[in-house]
Write a protein that holds these residues in place. Structure first.
Motif, short mmCIF file in Angstrom:
data_model
loop_
_atom_site.label_atom_id
_atom_site.label_comp_id
_atom_site.label_asym_id
_atom_site.label_seq_id
_atom_site.Cartn_x
_atom_site.Cartn_y
_atom_site.Cartn_z
N ASP A 90 0.82 -1.22 0.00
CA ASP A 90 0.00 0.00 0.00
C ASP A 90 0.85 1.27 0.00
O ASP A 90 0.41 2.32 0.44
CB ASP A 90 -0.96 0.02 1.20
N ARG A 91 2.06 1.16 -0.47
CA ARG A 91 2.92 2.32 -0.62
C ARG A 91 3.37 2.40 -2.09
O ARG A 91 3.39 1.41 -2.80
CB ARG A 91 4.18 2.20 0.26
N VAL A 92 3.72 3.61 -2.50
CA VAL A 92 4.30 3.81 -3.82
C VAL A 92 5.75 4.23 -3.59
O VAL A 92 6.02 5.27 -3.00
CB VAL A 92 3.56 4.90 -4.62
N LEU A 93 6.68 3.38 -4.03
CA LEU A 93 8.10 3.65 -3.87
C LEU A 93 8.65 4.20 -5.16
O LEU A 93 8.56 3.55 -6.21
CB LEU A 93 8.84 2.38 -3.48
N ASN A 94 9.20 5.38 -5.10
CA ASN A 94 9.88 5.98 -6.25
C ASN A 94 11.38 5.88 -6.00
O ASN A 94 11.95 6.68 -5.26
CB ASN A 94 9.45 7.44 -6.43
N LEU A 95 11.99 4.89 -6.62
CA LEU A 95 13.40 4.61 -6.42
C LEU A 95 14.19 5.23 -7.56
O LEU A 95 14.01 4.85 -8.71
CB LEU A 95 13.61 3.09 -6.36
N LEU A 96 15.04 6.17 -7.24
CA LEU A 96 15.87 6.82 -8.25
C LEU A 96 17.28 6.27 -8.15
O LEU A 96 18.02 6.58 -7.20
CB LEU A 96 15.86 8.34 -8.06
N ASP A 97 17.62 5.40 -9.09
CA ASP A 97 18.97 4.87 -9.16
C ASP A 97 19.88 5.96 -9.72
O ASP A 97 19.44 6.81 -10.48
CB ASP A 97 18.99 3.63 -10.05
N THR A 98 21.13 5.92 -9.34
CA THR A 98 22.05 6.98 -9.74
C THR A 98 23.31 6.38 -10.37
O THR A 98 23.62 5.21 -10.15
CB THR A 98 22.46 7.84 -8.53
N PRO A 99 24.05 7.17 -11.13
CA PRO A 99 25.29 6.66 -11.73
C PRO A 99 26.25 6.15 -10.66
O PRO A 99 26.39 6.76 -9.60
CB PRO A 99 25.87 7.88 -12.45
N GLY A 100 26.94 5.06 -10.97
CA GLY A 100 27.83 4.46 -10.00
C GLY A 100 29.27 4.88 -10.13
O GLY A 100 30.11 4.42 -9.36
N HIS A 101 29.57 5.75 -11.07
CA HIS A 101 30.96 6.15 -11.26
C HIS A 101 31.13 7.61 -10.89
O HIS A 101 30.25 8.45 -11.17
CB HIS A 101 31.40 5.93 -12.71
N ALA A 102 32.25 7.94 -10.28
CA ALA A 102 32.49 9.31 -9.81
C ALA A 102 32.43 10.33 -10.93
O ALA A 102 32.09 11.49 -10.70
CB ALA A 102 33.86 9.38 -9.12
N ASP A 103 32.75 9.92 -12.16
CA ASP A 103 32.75 10.86 -13.27
C ASP A 103 31.35 11.39 -13.58
O ASP A 103 31.21 12.39 -14.29
CB ASP A 103 33.32 10.21 -14.53
#
Length: 542
Positions: A90-103
């Protein structure tokens, strides 16, 4: 009262209730800490997918859902941020994945402007690493609540108490473990849940980790018999945690002063359900955000949202341009005609979608905390505000301080129009910053990047998406400083090869070879304006 305001008043109870169901968060980490694998595991445990992928797929494990770009799949790293919308309990999860490299830090900084909470992912063997520290500084500046997940406990690593001490000593965040591992790193048996009466869960692997790990609940007596000395050591460490007061405190967590800590291993899916439950229970729901004037905008006000990411050509068949918008207030209905704050022009929203990696579905309504993807958004740029009703504008999203510079030229002069279009589009997406100068002219823009891998992305996309291959000539500069028109003539006449350039947002920048040269200029010309660029509220490091 206007029609828009009246409608907003009528919808206020609905909007408030729906916003309370939302949890919008990002995963931040150092490269190779397992971020994309964790993202996939969370989606698996929330039943959004049926089989988890790995960055380096083996056997029946497919590619990671959030890594949709060809370069991401080929290199095994996340290059762009991705939005995953998941319905769970009963929740809406908005998962924002992000770049894994420092550049690609700049993309991560933008994502952090669109979330209410962050999961800080640590490698059990490496602990806090430079990229993690840098990203945490942004979370600290925004007073963002942070949940810590110690990953890879199924591999050799450090002592858990040592990791907790490092978190507190190096970043000043008080760790409050929500569970505790039984078995040292590399001999992961299970987890004791401190928040649920010290219940013990033992984990059993599934083939390849492609499905949920089997969880077995054991009583204290059963656990003591099965785990022997590992159980005794874990119980002693938990007693010590109680004695030093390492217990969860919601007020300090919400203030960004303490962090709930969980242990697990994303690849075999150990401890993921515990992390998911903690996230749903503790992460804050969307709340009022300050507008450009500093006034908090209630979530029940008429619709307003901010573009935090632009991405082109996610659908190769249509060559489209997509704007990711975080809903800040009100209810969004597909088909609304909104106002673009930067231009005052209307913006139609007929084509609006929710995005799950590279997969899309039409979205009819959205509420505060949700991320919507607007298609064919050529008029929009990162940081732009869209609103309904009375004018409102959110603060701009700062650009990151670049450290690498290169001049771009079209390989084929006959495809100059495609070259111009591609460079302009990559600039508006924030893939790189594009600088222009009177000396070099429009045919040779200067590309400014946080890291050199950004240039690889530019070259790849210019060749494969815009059919306009480029060649890059790297420049011997490492710093950029903001200046003004009054200082420009004097700076332009200095020796040493410094270049005055203009960014697409109108900012005038001076490029400098190194910090020693900068200090000489500042010493000899104290009256000239040379200001450091800021990133997410954190001054760029020298």
């Amino acid at each position: 009262m206007s029609v828009t305001a009246d409608n907003a008043t009528q919808k206020a109870p609905e909007v408030a209730a729906e916003a309370a169901r939302r949890r919008t968060f990002a995963v931040i980490s150092h490269p190779d800490a397992g971020k994309s694998t964790l993202t996939e595991a969370l989606a698996l445990h929330a039943a959004a997918i049926t089989s988890a992928g790995a960055v380096h797929g083996k056997g029946d494990r497919r590619g990671v859902t959030s890594d949709w770009m060809e370069m991401e799949q080929a290199r095994g790293i996340s290059i762009t941020s991705a939005a995953l919308r998941i319905d769970y309990d009963d929740r809406v999860l908005n998962l924002l994945d992000t770049p894994g490299h420092a550049d690609f830090s700049e993309d991560t900084y933008r994502v952090l402007s669109a979330v209410d909470c962050a999961i800080m992912l640590l490698d059990s063997a490496k602990g806090l690493e430079p990229q993690t520290l840098k990203l945490f500084d942004v979370c600290r500046a925004r007073r963002m609540p942070v949940i810590t997940f110690v990953n890879k406990w199924d591999r050799p690593g450090r002592e858990p108490l040592e990791l907790l001490d490092e978190i507190e000593q190096r970043i000043g965040l008080r760790p409050t473990p929500m569970n505790w591992p039984v078995g040292i790193a590399g001999d992961f048996r299970g987890l004791i849940d401190r928040a649920d009466g010290d219940h013990y869960t033992k984990f059993h692997r599934t083939p390849g980790g492609a499905t949920k790990a089997v969880e077995e609940r054991l009583s204290d007596e059963q656990a003591a018999a099965v785990e022997d000395t590992a159980w005794e050591q874990a119980r002693e460490e938990i007693e010590l945690l109680g004695e030093i007061g390492a217990d969860f405190d919601e007020a300090s967590f919400r203030a960004g002063e303490s962090s709930p800590v969980l242990f697990g291993a994303a690849l075999p899916n150990f401890g993921i359900s515990q992390l998911l439950e903690t996230l749903v229970r503790l992460a804050p729901a969307p709340a009022a955000q300050p507008d450009a004037k500093g006034d908090p905008r209630p979530i029940t006000a008429p619709f307003a949202g901010q573009v935090f990411k632009m991405q082109a050509n996610m659908d190769k068949a249509h060559r489209d341009r997509m704007a990711f918008v975080r809903v800040g207030s009100g209810r969004f209905d597909r088909g609304m005609v909104l106002t673009h704050a930067a231009t005052g022009r209307p913006f139609a929203t007929k084509y609006t979608q929710a995005v799950f990696g590279s997969e899309r579905s039409t979205i009819e309504t959205a509420y505060p905390g949700d991320v919507i993807a607007l298609i064919n958004a050529q008029a929009l740029s990162v940081g732009d505000t869209l609103y309904d009703g009375p004018r409102v504008e959110f603060p701009p999203i700062p650009s990151f301080a670049p450290e690498h510079f290169a001049v771009a030229r079209a390989v084929d002069a006959g495809r100059y129009k495609q070259f111009q279009r591609g460079i302009s589009q990559l600039d508006s997406e924030g893939v790189v910053q594009v600088l222009s100068s009177d000396v070099r002219g429009e045919q040779a823009p200067v590309l400014a990047a946080v890291g050199p891998l950004q240039f690889d992305v530019v070259k790849h996309r210019m060749e494969h998406e815009f059919r306009a291959p480029i060649e890059l000539a790297h420049l011997d500069y490492s710093l950029a400083r903001r200046t003004d028109a009054a200082s420009a003539p004097a700076l332009h006449g200095l020796s040493g090869g410094e270049v005055l350039t203009r960014r697409s947002d109108g900012e005038l920048l001076m490029l400098v070879h190194n910090k020693w040269r900068l200090r000489v200029i500042e010493r000899d010309h104290p009256d000239l304006v040379l200001e450091p660029l800021l990133a997410g509220g954190v001054e760029a490091a020298e």
